[in-house]
Design an enzyme around this catalytic site. Structure first.
Site, mmCIF file in Angstrom:
data_model
loop_
_atom_site.group_PDB
_atom_site.id
_atom_site.type_symbol
_atom_site.label_atom_id
_atom_site.label_comp_id
_atom_site.label_asym_id
_atom_site.label_seq_id
_atom_site.Cartn_x
_atom_site.Cartn_y
_atom_site.Cartn_z
ATOM 1 N N LYS A 69 -18.064 -5.546 9.543
ATOM 2 C CA LYS A 69 -16.855 -6.350 9.807
ATOM 3 C C LYS A 69 -16.190 -5.893 11.096
ATOM 4 C CE LYS A 69 -15.063 -7.794 5.301
ATOM 5 N NZ LYS A 69 -13.961 -7.499 4.368
ATOM 6 N N SER A 121 -3.279 -7.388 3.085
ATOM 7 C CA SER A 121 -3.681 -7.247 4.497
ATOM 8 C C SER A 121 -4.223 -8.567 5.022
ATOM 9 C CB SER A 121 -4.759 -6.167 4.633
ATOM 10 O OG SER A 121 -4.281 -4.933 4.186
ATOM 11 N N HIS A 170 0.846 -1.209 0.000
ATOM 12 C CA HIS A 170 0.000 0.000 0.000
ATOM 13 C C HIS A 170 0.878 1.256 0.000
ATOM 14 C CE1 HIS A 170 -3.337 -2.368 2.295
ATOM 15 N NE2 HIS A 170 -3.784 -2.150 1.071
ATOM 16 N N ARG A 213 -2.195 -6.241 -8.156
ATOM 17 C CA ARG A 213 -1.053 -7.135 -7.899
ATOM 18 C C ARG A 213 -1.060 -8.318 -8.847
ATOM 19 N NH1 ARG A 213 -3.066 -7.921 -1.971
ATOM 20 N NH2 ARG A 213 -4.840 -8.076 -3.371
#
Ligand code: PNS
Length: 161
Positions: A41, A128, A17, A90
């Protein structure tokens, strides 16, 4: 003045990031890092913690600001008077996920044009969710997160070493 939003959950912010944020900040006059608050969440780090870590990491760059948002990304983009959304890619799998999201955002607001930045190859395996998984097994996460995050994790007893 050109402004872009770099949105994400950043739970936690990774070295990948940070690389993308720094590169995106060179492409726009102002870069707003938007930390998503998803009330459905339970995050590893609170909104306040994620914002504080990102502010510390980007403190040396005057054109980066960090804010949190709840709800639709396009509303945050409007609120920040941004011209673009920046997302990192990615893997081809990221592109499959990101393309419909970018198209949905563009349909919601023509202002919300998404620009994709290819992640540097050395960060392409870092996410993450991988960091959270490694933490569950007390595995070494050095290289995955910036030093600020590691220090924060040590101070809060998330990692011991
Ligand atoms: O770091 P992440 O979790 O991959 O980031 C995902 C994020 C924050 C970019 C995405 O979940 C998002 O924009 N959420 C806000 C809700 C929204 O606007 N969804 C798009 C409409 S389909």
């Amino acid at each position: 003045m050109s402004t872009a939003v770099f949105p994400g959950s950043f739970d936690p912010v990774t070295t990948g990031h940070v690389d993308l944020i720094r590169r995106a900040s060179r492409m726009f006059d102002r870069l707003v890092v938007g930390v998503l608050v998803n009330s459905a969440k339970q995050p590893l780090f609170s909104k306040e913690e994620r914002v504080a870590m990102l502010r510390e990491i980007t403190a040396d760059q005057d054109n980066i600001e960090v804010s949190s948002f709840e709800g639709l990304l396009v509303d945050f983009v409007k609120e920040k008077h941004a011209d673009a959304i920046v997302r990192g890619l990615r893997t081809p799998g990221d592109f499959e996920y990101e393309l419909p999201l970018a198209q949905a955002n563009h349909k919601l607001s023509v202002q919300a044009d998404t620009i994709f930045l290819a992640s540097a190859p050395e960060y392409s395996y870092i996410s993450s969710s991988a960091v959270r998984e490694l933490l569950r097994y007390q595995a070494d996460i050095s290289g995955y997160v910036p030093e600020t995050v590691l220090r924060y994790m040590r101070e809060h007893g998330v990692v011991s070493n």
